[in-house]
Every structure is written in structure tokens, then in C-alpha cells.
Write an enzyme that holds these catalytic residues in place. Sequence first.
Site, PDB file in Angstrom:
ATOM      1  N   GLY A 149       0.806  -1.222   0.000  1.00 48.69           N
ATOM      2  CA  GLY A 149       0.000   0.000   0.000  1.00 48.69           C
ATOM      3  C   GLY A 149       0.834   1.264   0.000  1.00 48.69           C
ATOM      4  O   GLY A 149       0.392   2.302   0.474  1.00 48.69           O
ATOM      5  N   LEU A 150       2.029   1.185  -0.573  1.00 48.02           N
ATOM      6  CA  LEU A 150       2.884   2.373  -0.566  1.00 48.02           C
ATOM      7  C   LEU A 150       2.754   3.215  -1.832  1.00 48.02           C
ATOM      8  O   LEU A 150       3.560   4.098  -2.070  1.00 48.02           O
ATOM      9  CB  LEU A 150       4.347   1.982  -0.349  1.00 48.02           C
ATOM     10  CG  LEU A 150       4.687   1.413   1.027  1.00 48.02           C
ATOM     11  CD1 LEU A 150       6.168   1.080   1.129  1.00 48.02           C
ATOM     12  CD2 LEU A 150       4.322   2.387   2.138  1.00 48.02           C
ATOM     13  N   GLY A 151       1.743   2.928  -2.629  1.00 43.66           N
ATOM     14  CA  GLY A 151       1.463   3.838  -3.743  1.00 43.66           C
ATOM     15  C   GLY A 151       2.177   3.523  -5.030  1.00 43.66           C
ATOM     16  O   GLY A 151       2.540   4.428  -5.775  1.00 43.66           O
ATOM     17  N   SER A 152       2.374   2.222  -5.334  1.00 46.32           N
ATOM     18  CA  SER A 152       3.108   1.909  -6.562  1.00 46.32           C
ATOM     19  C   SER A 152       2.328   2.320  -7.815  1.00 46.32           C
ATOM     20  O   SER A 152       2.922   2.688  -8.816  1.00 46.32           O
ATOM     21  CB  SER A 152       3.463   0.428  -6.620  1.00 46.32           C
ATOM     22  OG  SER A 152       2.301  -0.363  -6.561  1.00 46.32           O
ATOM     23  N   SER A 153       0.994   2.330  -7.763  1.00 48.66           N
ATOM     24  CA  SER A 153       0.216   2.679  -8.968  1.00 48.66           C
ATOM     25  C   SER A 153       0.409   4.141  -9.344  1.00 48.66           C
ATOM     26  O   SER A 153       0.608   4.474 -10.521  1.00 48.66           O
ATOM     27  CB  SER A 153      -1.283   2.439  -8.736  1.00 48.66           C
ATOM     28  OG  SER A 153      -1.507   1.144  -8.285  1.00 48.66           O
ATOM     29  N   ALA A 198       2.936   6.002  -8.442  1.00 46.32           N
ATOM     30  CA  ALA A 198       4.347   6.219  -8.798  1.00 46.32           C
ATOM     31  C   ALA A 198       4.628   5.768 -10.234  1.00 46.32           C
ATOM     32  O   ALA A 198       5.320   6.460 -10.986  1.00 46.32           O
ATOM     33  CB  ALA A 198       5.254   5.473  -7.813  1.00 46.32           C
ATOM     34  N   ASP A 257      -1.478  10.756  -3.364  1.00 47.59           N
ATOM     35  CA  ASP A 257      -0.391   9.835  -3.708  1.00 47.59           C
ATOM     36  C   ASP A 257       0.330  10.278  -4.977  1.00 47.59           C
ATOM     37  O   ASP A 257       1.548  10.154  -5.097  1.00 47.59           O
ATOM     38  CB  ASP A 257      -0.920   8.391  -3.835  1.00 47.59           C
ATOM     39  CG  ASP A 257      -2.249   8.305  -4.577  1.00 47.59           C
ATOM     40  OD1 ASP A 257      -2.762   9.346  -5.038  1.00 47.59           O
ATOM     41  OD2 ASP A 257      -2.776   7.191  -4.718  1.00 47.59           O
TER      42      ASP A 257
HETATM   43  O1  PMV Z   1      -3.019   4.605   0.641  1.00 46.44           O
HETATM   44  P1  PMV Z   1      -4.294   4.263  -0.048  1.00 46.44           P
HETATM   45  O2  PMV Z   1      -4.165   4.249  -1.528  1.00 46.44           O
HETATM   46  O3  PMV Z   1      -4.962   3.091   0.520  1.00 46.44           O
HETATM   47  O4  PMV Z   1      -5.291   5.513   0.177  1.00 46.44           O
HETATM   48  C1  PMV Z   1      -5.560   6.023   1.410  1.00 46.44           C
HETATM   49  C2  PMV Z   1      -6.080   7.398   1.409  1.00 46.44           C
HETATM   50  C3  PMV Z   1      -7.557   7.569   1.082  1.00 46.44           C
HETATM   51  O5  PMV Z   1      -7.881   8.854   1.610  1.00 46.44           O
HETATM   52  C4  PMV Z   1      -8.433   6.547   1.770  1.00 46.44           C
HETATM   53  C5  PMV Z   1      -7.782   7.516  -0.408  1.00 46.44           C
HETATM   54  C6  PMV Z   1      -7.359   8.741  -1.184  1.00 46.44           C
HETATM   55  O6  PMV Z   1      -7.302   8.671  -2.422  1.00 46.44           O
HETATM   56  O7  PMV Z   1      -7.121   9.795  -0.580  1.00 46.44           O
END
Ligand code: PMV
Length: 332
Positions: free
Chosen positions: A108-112, A114, A156
Site C-alpha cells: 500500500g505504498l502507492g506503486s500505482s 508512482a 499519492d
Molecule cells: O493509501 P491508499 O491508496 O490506501 O489511500 C488512502 C487514502 C484515502 O484517503 C483513503 C484515499 C485517497 O485517495 O485519498
Amino acid sequence: MSSAVASAPGKLMLFGEHAVIYGYPCIVTAVDIRVTVLIRQLPANLVSISTPELPEPFEISVSGLVAANSLPAAVSFVGLAVRKFWEFTGHRFGVEVQTSDEFVDSSGLGSSSAVTVATIQALAALTGRELTNDQIFKLSFDTVLAAQRGRGSGFDVAAAVYGRTIYFQNRGEVIEPIEDIDLPLMTIYSGVKASTTQYVGHVATLYQQYRPHVERIFANIAAIVDDARQALRSGDWHELGQLMNFNQGYLQALGVSTEPLDVLVAFLRSNGAWGAKLSGAGGGDCVIGVVPPERQPDITALIKRSSGYSLIPAGLNADGVRLEPKIRNVQR
Ligand code: PMV
């Protein structure tokens, strides 16, 4: 230029998840775990995308990509980024895209976001364009929204483009850097892959049913975010930890924390953390804690002995998107 390489960082949400979708602020830091994208111009009418998840490259014609209603999940962000770039320049061309990343699977560190940002930057370099960060943000955020059916605040994408630690609000209307911080943060992967869509949907339902209550929770989270910005600036980790604990309480109230996440948060607090919370949509992924440096070795040892959890060695305040020296092949 016949080829170009760009990389972009992943992210960790420090404060303000969920509320940020409704226009409230959040604080996100870019982490030094990066996605690298190599792009080569192809003479033919062909788009070829290789990612570490796929055994073979995904191939599609230029016209096929223009017309595609959906793409396989492993290539959707890259494919849509290429299409968005063609729309932006008004010029379609064949390309080969190779991606590689340093991400721990599913953390869940934002690879999409990035990979989207690095693809747009590499395409710009390939075609001799100098895009501003704001242009890269816009093209990438539009791509991510298209890939996620309109869902997402863009925090992200901002982390991947601008890097560092930023205060973010309202789909990028406010993107303000917070000066580099030496935050003693520990990041622990819970071992559970979170479904952002599921938890964003859950909060949307709650918002419809209990709007005044949920609005008040969001307003309180926003006040925490603003105080956290001050605490980050002054390096007051005790205060920052307390604010994390408050934020976690509101995330529990929204129903996005889970028992395993609560257990990890309690583990960090009872082992000396100044404060801890989940990071991201909830339901899984990572828990973060502000931990006095002298407590970190013990916590590290305990996590290493546990099954299921893993420590993510993420450096904070990483550089945003950047061009990289050319290498022949970016795949591991
Ligand atoms: O880290 P993620 O992609 O699971 O997103 C968390 C943040 C949210 O506010 C829930 C979603 C978003 O796009 O801001």
C-alpha cells in the site's frame, strides 16, 4: 531521443486519510522506495508493456489502446498514462515500456501512482518535452482517476511528483512542502492487503447515512492535520505521537481500522511509541508509529520474530519524480 528512464517514489500517509477525499487536508511523505520506468520508441504501430508481475510483455496496437474499454490490472495505469500522453500531445506513437520497482508486494505504498507519474515523465523526455511538475501532476492525476473510476484524492500522485513531505488539500489545489524532517517513524506492514475501494466505499456509505457526524469527524481530523503540520515543523515528536493517537481514534470511529491493525497500534504504543496509527485506507496495509530512537531496536527485534508482520525500511522525504541515467533494461 529513442529511449528515456524516469523514477518516482512511493508514499506514506501520515495524517488525514479519508477526510482528504472530502476536501480536507492531509500530510503525506514520499518514501525512498521507487518505481523505475524505461521507455523506448518503437517503429511499429505497437505498444508493449512489461512489468515484474507479468511473465510475458502485454502487447496491444496503438489503435487498440486508444479504443480499449478496459486493460488488465497489471498494465492499466501505464496503458492509460500512455493514452493520456497521446491525447495531451495530439500525437500517437508505438512504445515499449518496462517497469520495475522496489516495492514490497501489496504494502500500500502507492506503486500505482508512482508508476503513472514515472511513465508520464519518461514519455515527456522521450519526446523532448519539458513538463512542469504541475503539468505532470495534472496528466498523472487524470490518468489515476480514469484507472480508478473517478476515485482518489490525488495525494499519492502529488507525493510521487513533488516528493518530500507535503500538506495536500482539495485535489491538489493546495500542495505545500513541509521542510525536511527527521521524523523517527517506524512503518510496519500488517501482512494484510487492504482494499482501498472497499474502505473508501464504506466511508461513503457512512457519510450518506450519518453526514453531520461524519462531517464533524472530518473537521476534527482536519484540525489534527493542521496541528501535526506545526508539530512536524517544530520537531515535537511527543505532540506528533499524541496527534497520531487522536487520528487513529477517528479512523476507528469511521470503521476503517481492524482488529489486527488495532493490535499493531497497541503493540507500538506499549513498546514506547509516542503514538501510532494506521496509514492509508484501512483494513490492512501499514501501521506507522513515532518511536523514540532508543526504543526502535527492541521493536525491530520483536517484529522480526513475529509471523506475518514486517518492518518496511522506508526513508522519508524522498525526491519526487526524476529522470534517471539510461540503463539497458530495468527489469529485475
Ligand atoms: O493509501 P491508499 O491508496 O490506501 O489511500 C488512502 C487514502 C484515502 O484517503 C483513503 C484515499 C485517497 O485517495 O485519498
